[in-house]
Design a protein around this motif. Structure first.
Motif, PDB file in Angstrom:
ATOM      1  N   GLY A 190      -1.469  -2.852   4.332  1.00  0.00           N
ATOM      2  CA  GLY A 190      -2.158  -1.726   5.025  1.00  0.00           C
ATOM      3  C   GLY A 190      -0.991  -0.600   5.291  1.00  0.00           C
ATOM      4  O   GLY A 190      -0.488  -0.347   4.408  1.00  0.00           O
ATOM      5  N   SER A 191      -1.145  -0.049   6.253  1.00  0.00           N
ATOM      6  CA  SER A 191      -0.195   1.155   6.692  1.00  0.00           C
ATOM      7  C   SER A 191       1.327   0.810   7.103  1.00  0.00           C
ATOM      8  O   SER A 191       2.123   1.658   7.323  1.00  0.00           O
ATOM      9  CB  SER A 191      -0.826   2.111   7.789  1.00  0.00           C
ATOM     10  OG  SER A 191      -1.013   1.332   8.988  1.00  0.00           O
ATOM     11  N   ASN A 220       0.700  -1.263  -0.126  1.00  0.00           N
ATOM     12  CA  ASN A 220      -0.017   0.063  -0.141  1.00  0.00           C
ATOM     13  C   ASN A 220       0.833   1.325   0.084  1.00  0.00           C
ATOM     14  O   ASN A 220       1.777   1.347   0.977  1.00  0.00           O
ATOM     15  CB  ASN A 220      -1.069   0.063   1.348  1.00  0.00           C
ATOM     16  CG  ASN A 220      -1.808  -1.171   1.013  1.00  0.00           C
ATOM     17  OD1 ASN A 220      -1.504  -2.261   1.577  1.00  0.00           O
ATOM     18  ND2 ASN A 220      -3.198  -0.967   0.718  1.00  0.00           N
ATOM     19  N   TYR A 265       4.163   2.618   5.133  1.00  0.00           N
ATOM     20  CA  TYR A 265       4.112   3.963   5.604  1.00  0.00           C
ATOM     21  C   TYR A 265       4.930   4.167   7.203  1.00  0.00           C
ATOM     22  O   TYR A 265       5.787   5.065   7.311  1.00  0.00           O
ATOM     23  CB  TYR A 265       2.769   4.670   5.575  1.00  0.00           C
ATOM     24  CG  TYR A 265       2.790   5.919   6.036  1.00  0.00           C
ATOM     25  CD1 TYR A 265       3.022   7.008   5.166  1.00  0.00           C
ATOM     26  CD2 TYR A 265       2.429   6.581   7.248  1.00  0.00           C
ATOM     27  CE1 TYR A 265       3.156   8.340   5.434  1.00  0.00           C
ATOM     28  CE2 TYR A 265       2.150   7.769   7.520  1.00  0.00           C
ATOM     29  CZ  TYR A 265       2.541   8.783   6.750  1.00  0.00           C
ATOM     30  OH  TYR A 265       2.710  10.076   7.068  1.00  0.00           O
ATOM     31  N   ARG A 266       4.239   3.387   8.139  1.00  0.00           N
ATOM     32  CA  ARG A 266       4.617   3.368   9.616  1.00  0.00           C
ATOM     33  C   ARG A 266       6.376   3.124   9.312  1.00  0.00           C
ATOM     34  O   ARG A 266       6.861   3.677  10.269  1.00  0.00           O
ATOM     35  CB  ARG A 266       4.050   2.523  10.326  1.00  0.00           C
ATOM     36  CG  ARG A 266       2.359   2.952  10.431  1.00  0.00           C
ATOM     37  CD  ARG A 266       1.696   2.313  11.487  1.00  0.00           C
ATOM     38  NE  ARG A 266       1.201   0.854  10.810  1.00  0.00           N
ATOM     39  CZ  ARG A 266       1.408  -0.411  11.015  1.00  0.00           C
ATOM     40  NH1 ARG A 266       2.676  -0.549  11.933  1.00  0.00           N
ATOM     41  NH2 ARG A 266       1.163  -1.316  10.431  1.00  0.00           N
ATOM     42  N   ASP A 296      -7.373   9.720  10.246  1.00  0.00           N
ATOM     43  CA  ASP A 296      -7.818   8.584   9.333  1.00  0.00           C
ATOM     44  C   ASP A 296      -9.167   8.317   9.808  1.00  0.00           C
ATOM     45  O   ASP A 296      -9.391   8.209  10.815  1.00  0.00           O
ATOM     46  CB  ASP A 296      -6.830   7.546   9.264  1.00  0.00           C
ATOM     47  CG  ASP A 296      -7.159   6.252   8.426  1.00  0.00           C
ATOM     48  OD1 ASP A 296      -7.730   6.601   7.407  1.00  0.00           O
ATOM     49  OD2 ASP A 296      -6.944   5.232   8.823  1.00  0.00           O
ATOM     50  N   THR A 301      -3.210   3.463   0.979  1.00  0.00           N
ATOM     51  CA  THR A 301      -3.413   3.310   2.631  1.00  0.00           C
ATOM     52  C   THR A 301      -4.090   4.452   2.895  1.00  0.00           C
ATOM     53  O   THR A 301      -3.483   5.493   2.783  1.00  0.00           O
ATOM     54  CB  THR A 301      -2.001   3.067   3.315  1.00  0.00           C
ATOM     55  OG1 THR A 301      -2.292   3.490   4.667  1.00  0.00           O
ATOM     56  CG2 THR A 301      -0.792   3.849   2.759  1.00  0.00           C
ATOM     57  N   SER A 302      -5.119   4.636   3.554  1.00  0.00           N
ATOM     58  CA  SER A 302      -5.779   5.817   3.912  1.00  0.00           C
ATOM     59  C   SER A 302      -5.175   6.231   5.205  1.00  0.00           C
ATOM     60  O   SER A 302      -5.104   7.483   5.259  1.00  0.00           O
ATOM     61  CB  SER A 302      -7.312   5.241   4.251  1.00  0.00           C
ATOM     62  OG  SER A 302      -7.415   4.208   5.467  1.00  0.00           O
ATOM     63  N   LEU A 303      -4.610   5.501   6.025  1.00  0.00           N
ATOM     64  CA  LEU A 303      -3.691   6.136   7.206  1.00  0.00           C
ATOM     65  C   LEU A 303      -2.617   6.925   6.540  1.00  0.00           C
ATOM     66  O   LEU A 303      -2.287   8.046   6.991  1.00  0.00           O
ATOM     67  CB  LEU A 303      -2.933   5.160   8.015  1.00  0.00           C
ATOM     68  CG  LEU A 303      -2.293   5.739   9.170  1.00  0.00           C
ATOM     69  CD1 LEU A 303      -3.025   6.583  10.132  1.00  0.00           C
ATOM     70  CD2 LEU A 303      -1.698   4.607   9.918  1.00  0.00           C
ATOM     71  N   GLY A 304      -1.774   6.391   5.555  1.00  0.00           N
ATOM     72  CA  GLY A 304      -0.747   7.320   5.090  1.00  0.00           C
ATOM     73  C   GLY A 304      -1.073   8.391   4.344  1.00  0.00           C
ATOM     74  O   GLY A 304      -0.659   9.508   4.489  1.00  0.00           O
ATOM     75  N   TRP A 314       1.165   5.776  -0.606  1.00  0.00           N
ATOM     76  CA  TRP A 314       0.876   6.851   0.094  1.00  0.00           C
ATOM     77  C   TRP A 314       0.977   8.135  -0.943  1.00  0.00           C
ATOM     78  O   TRP A 314       0.505   9.216  -0.775  1.00  0.00           O
ATOM     79  CB  TRP A 314       1.014   7.233   1.277  1.00  0.00           C
ATOM     80  CG  TRP A 314       2.573   7.250   1.635  1.00  0.00           C
ATOM     81  CD1 TRP A 314       3.235   8.308   1.457  1.00  0.00           C
ATOM     82  CD2 TRP A 314       3.416   6.192   1.850  1.00  0.00           C
ATOM     83  NE1 TRP A 314       4.603   8.043   1.570  1.00  0.00           N
ATOM     84  CE2 TRP A 314       4.853   6.813   1.998  1.00  0.00           C
ATOM     85  CE3 TRP A 314       3.364   4.844   2.187  1.00  0.00           C
ATOM     86  CZ2 TRP A 314       6.047   6.183   1.935  1.00  0.00           C
ATOM     87  CZ3 TRP A 314       4.684   4.200   1.993  1.00  0.00           C
ATOM     88  CH2 TRP A 314       5.904   4.817   2.218  1.00  0.00           C
TER      89      TRP A 314
END
Length: 257
Positions: free
Chosen positions: A218-219, A19, A222-223, A52, A40-43, A21
């Protein structure tokens, strides 16, 4: 069956979906050989300084889809809950994403307050999207395993059956990590099952053996990127060597994709 849908029907070979961003993260993953990329919606939200899961990033989500869609890879978009409980508004979003070049959409039944959208409401969104854009792969997500229920399995089955009847092409149950339950869902749902890779859950090979069709990151990426940035700054401050990173020219070259 669309090329993206076909990637969900390869027994023993689940689609590993990383995912992204932004443009650079997506282009880097494509350069590494991934044929399909999710967002990724969080990213997307964190990069814009927004929360988010709070229906705050519709514009950012569409903007990123327009930037990434229509390229040399298959794009599926994490659209939270569709940014609305109005099926017509959600289907209008799906049309925008498809016009931008997306081949899939992920719609979740979680709400910002931690509750779940009523089954009928979420099913109506799925049905509206399929009616408006039949070729768009709808991954209907339920957050039952994050809802605090003692035994989420019966409610999960009820929701997934409703989303299947509404026309979903696949179903997503994040935070489910029990192999026995995953196997039961694979056998009961009748649609490709998507599982989120978690540090404490089964790995890719075990999920493949359980019959999972899609494994999302998922995220996580990004994390991990945030952690790497902080660790690199700390290493420089401490006079320690830093890890490998793409060169300036390599990153510039990503803009050619």
């Amino acid at each position: 069956m669309t090329p993206f849908a076909a990637l969900h029907h390869r027994p023993g070979r689940p689609l590993l979906l990383p995912n992204a961003w932004d443009h650079a993260s997506a282009a880097s993953l494509v350069a590494a050989g991934h044929l399909a990329i999710g967002t990724t919606s969080l990213g997307v939200a964190a990069a814009a300084g927004l929360p988010d899961g709070a229906a705050a990033t519709r514009a950012e989500t569409v903007r990123l889809a327009r930037r990434l869609g229509g390229g040399d890879f298959l794009l599926t978009v994490d659209a939270e809950s569709g940014f609305s409980d109005d099926p017509d508004e959600v289907s209008a979003l799906a049309v925008e994403l498809a016009q931008a070049g997306a081949v899939g959409i992920n719609l979740e039944d979680a709400r910002a307050d931690g509750t779940l959208t009523p089954v009928a409401v979420h099913a109506a969104k799925v049905a509206a999207v399929k009616a408006a854009v039949p070729e768009l792969f709808v991954n209907a997500r339920t957050d039952t395993y994050r809802s605090g229920q003692d035994d989420p399995e019966p409610e999960t089955l009820r929701r997934l059956a409703a989303y299947r009847e509404a026309g979903a092409d696949g179903v997503f149950v994040p935070w489910l990590a029990e192999p026995a339950v995953i196997a039961r869902l694979v056998g009961a749902v009748g649609l490709p099952l998507n599982i989120l890779l978690t540090p404490t859950g089964p790995g890719l090979a075990e999920l493949a053996g359980l019959g999972v069709a899609r494994v999302s990151l998922g995220s996580l990426l990004y994390r991990s990127a945030l952690a790497a940035a902080v660790a690199t700054a700390a290493a420089v401050a401490a006079g320690e060597p830093v890890g490998p990173a793409p060169g300036y020219a390599e990153v510039q070259a990503l803009n050619e994709r």
